[in-house]
Design an enzyme around this catalytic site. Structure first.
Site, short mmCIF file in Angstrom:
data_model
loop_
_atom_site.label_atom_id
_atom_site.label_comp_id
_atom_site.label_asym_id
_atom_site.label_seq_id
_atom_site.Cartn_x
_atom_site.Cartn_y
_atom_site.Cartn_z
CG ASP A 1 -1.97 -1.01 1.23
OD1 ASP A 1 -2.25 -1.72 0.11
OD2 ASP A 1 -3.11 -1.00 1.86
CG ASP B 1 -5.90 -4.30 4.97
OD1 ASP B 1 -6.19 -5.44 4.28
OD2 ASP B 1 -6.09 -3.28 4.74
#
Length: 181
Positions: A123, A152
Site C-alpha cells: 500500500d 488488514d
C-alpha cells in the site's frame, strides 16, 4: 461399482510468482486447481469485487468503495479496534479521504477461494508531499457481491519505516527546492 475417473483440471497459476522481474498489479488471480467448481467461480467473482474495492480506494473514490461494502461489514487493521457496520467504516474512510492525497494498492498476489479473498500487497499512502509504502496482507470475505469482512495485517515497524522514508524524501525535496531559489 467403481467411481468414474475424472482427469485433473488445469491449474491457474500466477506468472508473477515465477517472473524474475517481480509481481505486478495486473497479475491474474490464483484460484484452486478445480477450475469448474462453484468455489472458484464464486472466488473469481469475489476477487473481482475486492479488486474493484481497492481500485476505488486508489482513485480516492470512497463512495464507490462504500457501495461495495455490506451494511454489516467489519473492518479492522489488526492490532487496532474493529469498525462494525457500514456507518463506522464510512467514518474511517472519510478520514482517509480528508487526509490522503493519493493511495495505491499494488497487489503482488490475490487469491480467491469461494467467498474468501486473500491479498498480499504494497500500500502506498500519500499525505501531501509524504509518500509512505508498506507491506500489507488482507483478508476479505464477500457475500452476495458485497464485502462483509475487510481485515488488514501489517508490521508496524515496516509501516513506520515507510513513513520515515517518505518524510525524508519530502524534506529532501523541500531542501532542494529552497537551494534552487
Amino acid at each position: 461399482m467403481t467411481e468414474p475417473t475424472v482427469p485433473p483440471s488445469p491449474s491457474v497459476t500466477n506468472p508473477a510468482a515465477t517472473d524474475p522481474t517481480g509481481p505486478t498489479s495486473s497479475s491474474p488471480a490464483v484460484t484452486s486447481p478445480t477450475v469448474t467448481s462453484p468455489a472458484v467461480i464464486s472466488g473469481t467473482d469475489s476477487v473481482a469485487t475486492v479488486r474493484s474495492f481497492l481500485d476505488a480506494l486508489s482513485r480516492l473514490d470512497t463512495d464507490t468503495a462504500l457501495a461495495l461494502l455490506a451494511e454489516d461489514v467489519v473492518y479492522q487493521n489488526v492490532s487496532l479496534p474493529k469498525a462494525h457496520g457500514k456507518p463506522a467504516v464510512a467514518k474511517q474512510l472519510a478520514l482517509f479521504g480528508r487526509y490522503c492525497t493519493g493511495f495505491q494498492a499494488i497487489n503482488h498476489r490475490i487469491v480467491g477461494d469461494g467467498d474468501t479473498v486473500l491479498t498480499e500487497r504494497t500500500d502506498i499512502i500519500e499525505i501531501g508531499r509524504v509518500r509512505s509504502e508498506f507491506w500489507v496482507c488482507g483478508t476479505f470475505e464477500v457475500r452476495d457481491g458485497k464485502i462483509v469482512l475487510w481485515r488488514d495485517y501489517f508490521d508496524w515497524a515496516n509501516l513506520l519505516a515507510g513513513a520515515a522514508k517518505g518524510a525524508g524524501r519530502a524534506v529532501a525535496g523541500l531542501v532542494q527546492g529552497l537551494r534552487r531559489r
